[in-house]
Structures are given as C-alpha cells and as structure tokens.
Design a protein around this motif. Structure first.
Motif, PDB file in Angstrom:
ATOM      1  N   PHE A 158       0.871  -1.145   0.093  1.00  0.00           N
ATOM      2  CA  PHE A 158       0.055   0.041   0.067  1.00  0.00           C
ATOM      3  C   PHE A 158       0.887   1.217  -0.228  1.00  0.00           C
ATOM      4  CE2 PHE A 158      -2.145  -3.523   2.357  1.00  0.00           C
ATOM      5  CZ  PHE A 158      -3.299  -3.465   1.630  1.00  0.00           C
ATOM      6  N   PHE A 159       2.321   1.291   0.132  1.00  0.00           N
ATOM      7  CA  PHE A 159       3.165   2.034   0.041  1.00  0.00           C
ATOM      8  C   PHE A 159       3.078   3.051  -1.208  1.00  0.00           C
ATOM      9  CE2 PHE A 159       7.313   3.930  -0.559  1.00  0.00           C
ATOM     10  CZ  PHE A 159       7.468   4.971   0.340  1.00  0.00           C
ATOM     11  N   GLU A 160       3.285   4.296  -1.181  1.00  0.00           N
ATOM     12  CA  GLU A 160       3.248   4.946  -2.442  1.00  0.00           C
ATOM     13  C   GLU A 160       4.183   6.166  -2.435  1.00  0.00           C
ATOM     14  OE1 GLU A 160      -0.379   6.917  -3.464  1.00  0.00           O
ATOM     15  OE2 GLU A 160      -1.732   5.158  -3.507  1.00  0.00           O
ATOM     16  N   LEU A 161       5.246   6.122  -3.401  1.00  0.00           N
ATOM     17  CA  LEU A 161       6.196   7.067  -3.460  1.00  0.00           C
ATOM     18  C   LEU A 161       5.566   8.490  -3.821  1.00  0.00           C
ATOM     19  CD1 LEU A 161       8.651   4.913  -5.421  1.00  0.00           C
ATOM     20  CD2 LEU A 161       9.110   5.798  -2.994  1.00  0.00           C
ATOM     21  N   PRO A 162       6.412   9.684  -3.752  1.00  0.00           N
ATOM     22  CA  PRO A 162       6.005  11.036  -4.198  1.00  0.00           C
ATOM     23  C   PRO A 162       5.952  10.957  -5.585  1.00  0.00           C
ATOM     24  CG  PRO A 162       7.900  11.283  -2.636  1.00  0.00           C
ATOM     25  CD  PRO A 162       7.565   9.637  -2.795  1.00  0.00           C
ATOM     26  N   HIS A 208       6.965   0.057 -11.251  1.00  0.00           N
ATOM     27  CA  HIS A 208       5.452   0.869 -10.986  1.00  0.00           C
ATOM     28  C   HIS A 208       6.035   2.335 -10.526  1.00  0.00           C
ATOM     29  CE1 HIS A 208       1.452   1.567  -9.188  1.00  0.00           C
ATOM     30  NE2 HIS A 208       1.078   0.681  -9.964  1.00  0.00           N
ATOM     31  N   THR A 209       5.260   3.333 -11.178  1.00  0.00           N
ATOM     32  CA  THR A 209       5.852   4.745 -10.624  1.00  0.00           C
ATOM     33  C   THR A 209       5.291   5.172  -9.323  1.00  0.00           C
ATOM     34  OG1 THR A 209       3.614   5.565 -11.702  1.00  0.00           O
ATOM     35  CG2 THR A 209       5.763   5.440 -13.079  1.00  0.00           C
ATOM     36  N   SER A 210       4.310   4.631  -8.530  1.00  0.00           N
ATOM     37  CA  SER A 210       3.962   4.858  -7.422  1.00  0.00           C
ATOM     38  C   SER A 210       4.316   4.151  -6.419  1.00  0.00           C
ATOM     39  CB  SER A 210       2.237   4.964  -7.367  1.00  0.00           C
ATOM     40  OG  SER A 210       1.570   3.707  -7.448  1.00  0.00           O
ATOM     41  N   SER A 211       4.348   2.837  -6.437  1.00  0.00           N
ATOM     42  CA  SER A 211       5.057   1.884  -5.592  1.00  0.00           C
ATOM     43  C   SER A 211       6.474   1.706  -5.496  1.00  0.00           C
ATOM     44  CB  SER A 211       4.133   0.550  -5.524  1.00  0.00           C
ATOM     45  OG  SER A 211       4.490  -0.143  -6.613  1.00  0.00           O
ATOM     46  N   ALA A 500       1.341   6.465   8.528  1.00  0.00           N
ATOM     47  CA  ALA A 500       0.324   6.592   7.469  1.00  0.00           C
ATOM     48  C   ALA A 500       1.103   6.124   6.269  1.00  0.00           C
ATOM     49  CB  ALA A 500      -0.663   7.439   7.742  1.00  0.00           C
ATOM     50  N   HIS A 501       2.194   6.997   5.886  1.00  0.00           N
ATOM     51  CA  HIS A 501       2.778   6.750   4.707  1.00  0.00           C
ATOM     52  C   HIS A 501       3.495   5.517   4.662  1.00  0.00           C
ATOM     53  CE1 HIS A 501       2.505  10.908   2.878  1.00  0.00           C
ATOM     54  NE2 HIS A 501       2.526  11.257   3.918  1.00  0.00           N
ATOM     55  N   LYS A 502       3.905   4.821   5.611  1.00  0.00           N
ATOM     56  CA  LYS A 502       4.546   3.625   5.558  1.00  0.00           C
ATOM     57  C   LYS A 502       3.459   2.526   5.403  1.00  0.00           C
ATOM     58  CE  LYS A 502       8.648   4.153   8.359  1.00  0.00           C
ATOM     59  NZ  LYS A 502       9.709   3.553   9.604  1.00  0.00           N
ATOM     60  N   LEU A 503       2.661   2.539   5.943  1.00  0.00           N
ATOM     61  CA  LEU A 503       1.483   1.635   6.035  1.00  0.00           C
ATOM     62  C   LEU A 503       0.447   1.539   4.788  1.00  0.00           C
ATOM     63  CD1 LEU A 503       0.444   1.614   9.705  1.00  0.00           C
ATOM     64  CD2 LEU A 503       1.751   0.065   8.652  1.00  0.00           C
TER      65      LEU A 503
END
Length: 822
Positions: A158-162, A208-211, A500-503
């Motif tokens: 569920f993690f998302e990068l900037p 994957h650009t977000s994960s 929350a960003h990690k999870l």
C-alpha cells in the motif's frame, strides 16, 4: 568454438558442445577449465587461442563432432535446449539457470578484476557464476552488486512514493524510459543479458511509478525501490555510533519479507536473497529468557504496587492478565546522578509475544479468510469490515520475544530485555487470525484501554510516536483498515502521518480530535468515561498532501493556536538562549550554520544535535570532514560531561548509555555524490524514522565536482534537494557551510555564506558563529518562524568539549575586564 564479446573483451569457450561421454567424471573438466578458459582483451581481430586437450584426448579419446547451434542461440539470446550444446546435467544443478542474479560483491569484483586468470569449474559452480558469465551485458555497465549485512527493508504493497520520484531516478541513472499506464518501461534492463540489437529484448523492465516495484519479463529481476537503489550502489546502511550495522533493523520473527509480500509485488531482491539473510540473522538475535517472562507474569497477582498502578489507569486486572502483563523489581540508575548509583524499582512488564498464526499460516491465506463474527457492542453502527475487528477465540500464544520493563514511579526508567532483540507489538498475540482491521496506539495502556472498552483488537507501538520499524510492517500487511490512535499533540500527529505513509494512506485512519481539544490518548479517554467506540467510528482519513481544503487545515490551525508551546518544537536543554530566539527545534525546517574556520561549528552543532537526540529526536549524522570515529569521540565526551582521558573505567558505563540513543552515522567522507547522500537520507527516514539530519559540511561534500561558477551550481542544486527532502519527509536538516574569505576583524553577515544567495534564501534559519571581541557567540541572522534575531554568548570547555551559555554577570565582567586591560 563459441565466442561472447563484451566491449573490449573476447571470451573463448571450447568445451560447450563436447559430448557427455567425453567427461564421465569431473576431474578432466576441471583440469580443462583451469588451462583453457581465459578472457583476453580484443584487438582489431579476434584472438583465437591455440590450446587443445591433448592430455585429455589421450586419456578419454577423441571428442565427438561439435555443433554451432549453441553459439547461434547464444548470439540470438534464444533459450538453449538441454540436448543442444548445454553443459551436462550432472555438472550444473538445474536451478542455477533459472535463478535471478544474486551473486555477491566479492564474486562480481573477482570476475571483473581477474579476467586474465583461469577459472576452474569448482570456482564457477561454487560461486554460481555460470549464468553470470552468459549474461554479461553488452555496451552497458551492470549495476554494482553491493554486499550488505541485512536485506532491504520491507515495503508495504500500500506504500506510495512521491509523484515522479521513480521516473526522475531512472532518468538520473541514464536509463531510457517510456510511460505505459502506471509503469515506467525501461528500454534496456541493466540486469539483463546483452540485447544483441533485437527489439524483442528491449522494454522488458516494468517499474511501477507509485509503489516502486519492478519486474523484468526477460531476466526475472524483481524487487522494491530499495532493491533497485541498492543494486545501483545508492543505498549504504547507516552505522551505529560504534561503527556497527543495526542488524535487527529489518527483522521480525514469524514472517519473512519475501513471504509476506504479495505475489505480484516482486519480493525477491536482485542484490541478495532476503529470505536466506533473514533466516541466518534470525538465529543470531536474542530472545528473552522464557523463565524470566513466566516469572514476571506470575508475580502480577502478588504485586500490590503494579495492581494499584493499573487501577489508577482505569484498567482491570483481567485485562492485564489477557495481555500477559507482568511485575517485578528491577534496578535502574538514578536519574540526574553523576555517580554510578543504582536503586530497585517496582516495575510493570509488557511482553512482545509472537502469535502462533504468524508462523503456522501463510499470509496469503490470512488475507483470504473472511470468517465474520458479529458481537458488535450495543448501539454500534460499524460496517462489516469493522465487525471483523471484534475479538474472537484467542489463538494459542507462541514464545515471548522481548520484555519492555518500566518503573511505576519514574516513567523515564525503562528498558528492553534483551538488548538488540526482535521488534514486536504489544498485544499482537490477541489479534485473531481472521481480523481485517486493527487499532494501533502509542502506549501499552492505550492498547489495553481500547480492548477493555470496545473489545477491538489493539496493539501498541514499541517506540511510541518516535518510530515504526519496517520489520513490523510484515505483521500489519494483511489488515485492510488500520486506526492510528496516537497522542493528540504535535509529536503524535506528526508520527501518525509518518506511519500512515509507510502503511499506506488509503487504509489508515486517524483517531482523535485533531486539534488538541479532546483527550490526550485512549487511556485518558477511558478515565474520562468517553465512548471509545464512537471515537474510533469518527476516525478521519489522512488528507491528501497535494490537495487540501480549509476543512483539512482547520484542525491544524486550531491545534497550533491551542498549543503554542508544542508548536515551537523541542527545547534545547544546554542553550536556553536559543529557545528564546528560535523558539525551538522544529521538524521540516532547513538550518544553515556558518562561521570562520576553527571557530567551533562542528562542536556547537554536535552538542545541539546530541541535546535533541537525548529528547527522542532520531538523528542521522553525516560528517564529511571528520571521520566517524573522531566524531563519535567528540559526542561521547559531550554526552558524559568529562574528558575521554579521565573516563577510565567508566567508559563501558557511559558507552552503554550512549548506545541507547537513536543516533546513526552516514558512511560518507569527503567528496560525495549529492544524490547518493539524498538516497541514504531517504533510506534512514524510512527505516529509522530520523527527525534530524546533520550534514557537515557542504564544501567537503561537493569538493572537486566542478570549477568556477559550476561549483555554485552544484551547491545550489544540493541546497534545493535538501530543502525538498526536509519538506517532503518532515525532517529538520542542518547544513554547515563555510563563509567566503573575508577580513578577520570584520563580523560575518548573511551574504558572507559561501555560494550564491540560494542557500540563505531556502533556509528557515541562519546561524553564524562569530568571533567577538570579548567572547564567541551564536548570531541568529534569520528566523522564519517568528523573525526574532539576536546573539547568544557562550564559553567553550576544552575538556568536556561542551559550550555553556554565558550569564549576564559573566558577560559584564568580560566586557569590563577588556576595558581595564585596554
């Protein structure tokens, strides 16, 4: 004969198509390889070696007819069937051909340095380098495989990068990419064999650009964004103060990172087999003595001090028994005492227990289970997902991993037993195997209060709001909804957003008023007889970082108005004058320190960072001018308040206390690539939840990387990246920049800071250490928080390496003495 060409090297392999009858035993093959396999530099024409197998022919007979099919297949990168030129099946195990690249750095360096040396089959087979030789890249450099003491940290699905982070990283590495939906497709995979100019071999690596998860459909390389960065050599594990790696940073028993990730997330690392690393390191981490844990649990009934303490918290004894809370008497060093004085305390113990279902069931099975139970409290309107949180039959608990021991009289008297053990979650053994939502609290009493009042599954974090170790993310991966109930204050809100960003933002919800008007935590809500179930029902999602409304900001504005002291940040204990001017040490800011050579910039910043670190701010030190050993000696002397020469037998005692600080050191020295420094800072922010990063200094970091005006451009880009990192990760960054060369009798100004004006413009605070006529002082030249400026005179103690703020009487005496002497 078959040839592989790699740039300026030509590999001659004479025995690929020899029949299996030629080699009934391994001895002749090893002898042949030792003499005939070599790598030669290629000139204008191929170099053909004249060596033959005369001795082997005499012993085994003439070889059968050879074929060029293997060579043609190798040139075209087509899979080679087992009966057409492949090595004999009894020489190489089948799994070697299908495994992704995971040979070590030493093997990689040996292959590149020892190209003129002969390799035996035993060497190739032992190091698993047979596929590596066949996959040697053409016209591209394979990313250096780095040896690391631990595997890469776990990353939640569920993690998302900037936004744009991975695309920028791939382009910075010189990789050609094209966008396809949510993936960046790389033209030439750096882990693949040579493409040989075939279009079918290109654009196989999907990122994957977000994960940040990547997978190559040609060579099978896969992993998360930390795996990719580590394979390029951009991730160096920070050191502890003794120069050791924190070996348990990524480890949690019961669920390995490779088994806890979804099948499509690419769990395997391209640099190392994480599951093998975890299994080896797991045996090295200590576990609490089972007899001690059982003894503490049994003493709960007979400890009046602990029972009274639980009663004052509104907690029932049955709840404590369910969480297996214990009691005992343990010794702690007296606070504020310079002597080595210890005293016994009545303590309460909180066990971190490994649940049975973590080791007996696969994570994928746990996610698929949906045995709904509906013991909803009366009047509740939780949906079906929330109903899965209700407590059901408690699975049989497994071993106790660790004990958190805390005095009932002094909150600061706390320790973990054993030291250096596993991370764990208090109350995790009570979570049913089919639970889909979970309440995560800051403290142990909060978790027991939630469970006692609502019956919901609740656990507490091991370090409160300070950090969430990535090892515990594997335990939390299967939950669909996570309610973060941290303290309703500034540190609690900052920690909740960071966790929350990690999870994963989409599955996390924040419990509490958000503006500081409600109870501080769940235990206080229980004491005030609030409806904890209703408070969880009103949990709000984490607002989007890029799009906000005033409704999202209203709670933050109200909280800052209601709690002005908390907004100021951490208060310095050693330099109270700095609190008067800057008001405190706040996360997300950039501070520039400057001053003449030898004035004591490193000493002052070391003391300040140590001051904040002792108050719980996880600190990352990057010393590019002094090596880490010398830096640790300075900080150890400042921490102890005595000189290292006078420490003597007290060294172990002081070192043990110093070791407990959340302090880490970057493994950079001198001129370093700014991007690699940023990657290491991002890694530390993710793994260790650092709140303060110190970089000393910018000139040494960027030295030799440009000439003339190019130096200013490099420094400006570095400042821009540090500013973005501080804002994006909510971390305070302190950077030391030397001033320009100016007359010694003139005071430095903001414009005196070396480089262009970008550094001081981007900074929130600018502090210049001045050599005054009577004394040295800190000159606050910029304060973006409230604009107050001023000076802080101080005196330096060369024995303890500490600075002490001068009192008004001392300042007057120094100024009067100067007038008398003059």
């Amino acid at each position: 004969m078959t040839y592989w060409k790699d740039g300026a090297r030509l590999v001659q392999w004479k025995w690929v198509s020899l029949s299996r009858q030629l080699f009934p035993s391994l001895g002749p093959v090893r002898s042949f390889l030792a003499h005939s396999f070599s790598l030669k530099r290629a000139g204008s024409t191929p170099v053909r070696l004249k060596r033959t197998l005369r001795s082997d022919k005499a012993n085994q007979g003439s070889p059968g007819p050879t074929t060029d099919n293997a060579a043609r297949r190798e040139a075209s990168n087509d899979p080679t069937p087992a009966d057409a030129g492949a090595p004999p099946a009894d020489l190489f195990p089948p799994e070697i051909y299908g495994e992704p690249l995971n040979y070590t750095n030493s093997d990689h360096d040996a292959l590149r340095r020892g190209v003129s040396n002969a390799w035996s089959l035993r060497d190739l087979r032992a190091a698993a380098l047979w596929p590596a030789v066949a996959r040697w890249p053409q016209r591209r450099t394979r990313p250096p495989i780095r040896e690391t003491p631990t595997g890469t940290p776990f990353v939640s699905q569920f993690f998302e990068l900037p936004p744009g982070h991975m695309v920028r990283y791939l382009e910075d590495k010189g990789l050609e990419v094209r966008m396809m939906d949510q993936h960046a497709v790389v033209r030439i995979c750096p882990f693949c064999p040579p493409v040989r100019g075939k279009a079918d071999n290109m654009f196989k690596l999907y990122v994957h650009t977000s994960s940040g998860v990547f997978f190559c459909h040609r060579c099978g390389a896969k992993g998360n964004h930390w795996d990719l960065k580590r394979s390029f050599g951009d991730i160096l594990e920070p050191l502890s103060w003794r120069g050791q790696f924190p070996e348990n940073a990524h480890l949690a028993p019961g669920a390995h990172p490779t088994s806890a990730r979804p099948a499509d997330s690419g769990a395997a690392s391209v640099s190392a087999n994480t599951s093998q690393i975890d299994s080896v390191a797991t045996e090295q981490l200590p576990v609490v003595d089972a007899a001690l844990a059982a003894q503490c649990e049994a003493r709960l009934e007979s400890s009046d001090a602990v029972k009274q303490f639980l009663k004052s918290r509104g907690l029932q004894l049955a709840t404590a028994r369910k969480f297996r809370v214990g009691a005992g008497r343990f010794r702690f060093r007296d606070s504020g005492s310079t002597a080595d004085i210890w005293s016994e305390h009545d303590c309460i113990t909180f066990p971190w227990i490994e649940p049975e279902w973590l080791t007996t069931r696969a994570p994928s099975t746990l996610v698929e289970l949906d045995h709904r139970r509906d013991p909803n409290p009366a009047g509740s309107n939780l949906g079906s997902e929330e109903s899965a949180c209700q407590d059901s039959s408690v699975p049989p608990p497994s071993r106790v991993l660790r004990l958190k021991i805390r005095s009932v009289l002094r909150k600061s008297a706390m320790r973990l037993e054993p030291r250096g053990g596993y991370w764990g979650l208090f109350g995790m053994h009570l979570v049913p195997a089919d639970a889909e939502c979970l309440v995560v609290t800051e403290g142990e009493f909060d978790a027991m209060a939630v469970h006692q009042s609502t019956g919901l599954s609740a656990v507490s974090l091991p370090n409160g709001a300070r950090s969430l170790p990535p090892a515990l993310l594997t335990w939390l991966e299967r939950f669909k909804r996570i309610y973060l109930w941290l303290d309703d204050d500034i540190p609690g809100h900052d920690g909740a957003r960071q966790f929350a960003h990690k999870l994963g933002l989409q599955r996390c919800f924040l419990v509490g008023s958000g503006n500081g008007s409600g109870p501080k935590d769940a235990n206080e809500a229980l004491l005030q007889q609030r409806d904890l179930f209703a408070m969880i029902e009103r949990a709000r999602p984490v607002p989007h970082e890029r799009i906000v409304t005033f409704a999202d900001l209203r709670a933050d504005v109200q909280r800052e108005l209601a709690n002005p002291v908390q907004v100021r940040g951490l208060q310095s204990q050693t330099l109270p004058g700095l609190n008067r001017l800057l008001k405190g040490h706040r996360r997300g800011e950039l501070t520039i320190f400057s001053g003449p050579t030898g004035v004591g910039k490193t000493t002052v910043l070391s003391q300040l960072s140590l001051d904040y670190c002792m108050q719980g701010a996880n600190t990352l030190w990057g010393s590019f001018e002094l090596n880490n050993v010398r830096m640790a000696k300075v900080m150890l002397s400042q921490f102890a308040g005595i000189g290292l020469d006078a420490m003597g037998e007290r060294f172990d005692q002081v070192a043990d206390q110093f070791e407990q600080l959340p302090l880490y050191f970057l493994r950079f020295f001198g001129s370093s690539d700014v991007d690699q420094v940023i990657h290491a800072m991002e890694y530390a922010a993710y793994v260790y939840d650092v709140a303060h990063v110190v970089l000393d200094n910018l000139q040494f970091m960027t030295s030799g990387q440009g000439r003339g005006y190019e130096r200013f451009e490099i420094m400006d880009r570095a400042i821009e990246k540090f500013r973005a990192f501080a804002t994006e990760h909510n971390v305070h960054v302190s950077v030391v920049i030397h001033p320009r060369k100016e007359d010694e009798d003139q005071l430095l100004k903001t414009a005196s800071v070396f480089g262009s004006a970008k550094a001081t413009q981007e900074a929130d605070n600018v502090i210049i250490i001045q050599n005054g006529r009577h004394y040295k002082y800190l000159d606050v030249r910029k304060n973006r928080f409230d604009g107050e400026l001023g000076n802080i005179p101080y005196r330096f103690d060369p024995v303890t390496r500490r600075i002490r703020e001068l009192l008004p009487d001392e300042i007057q005496q120094l100024e009067d003495g100067y007038r008398v002497c003059s």
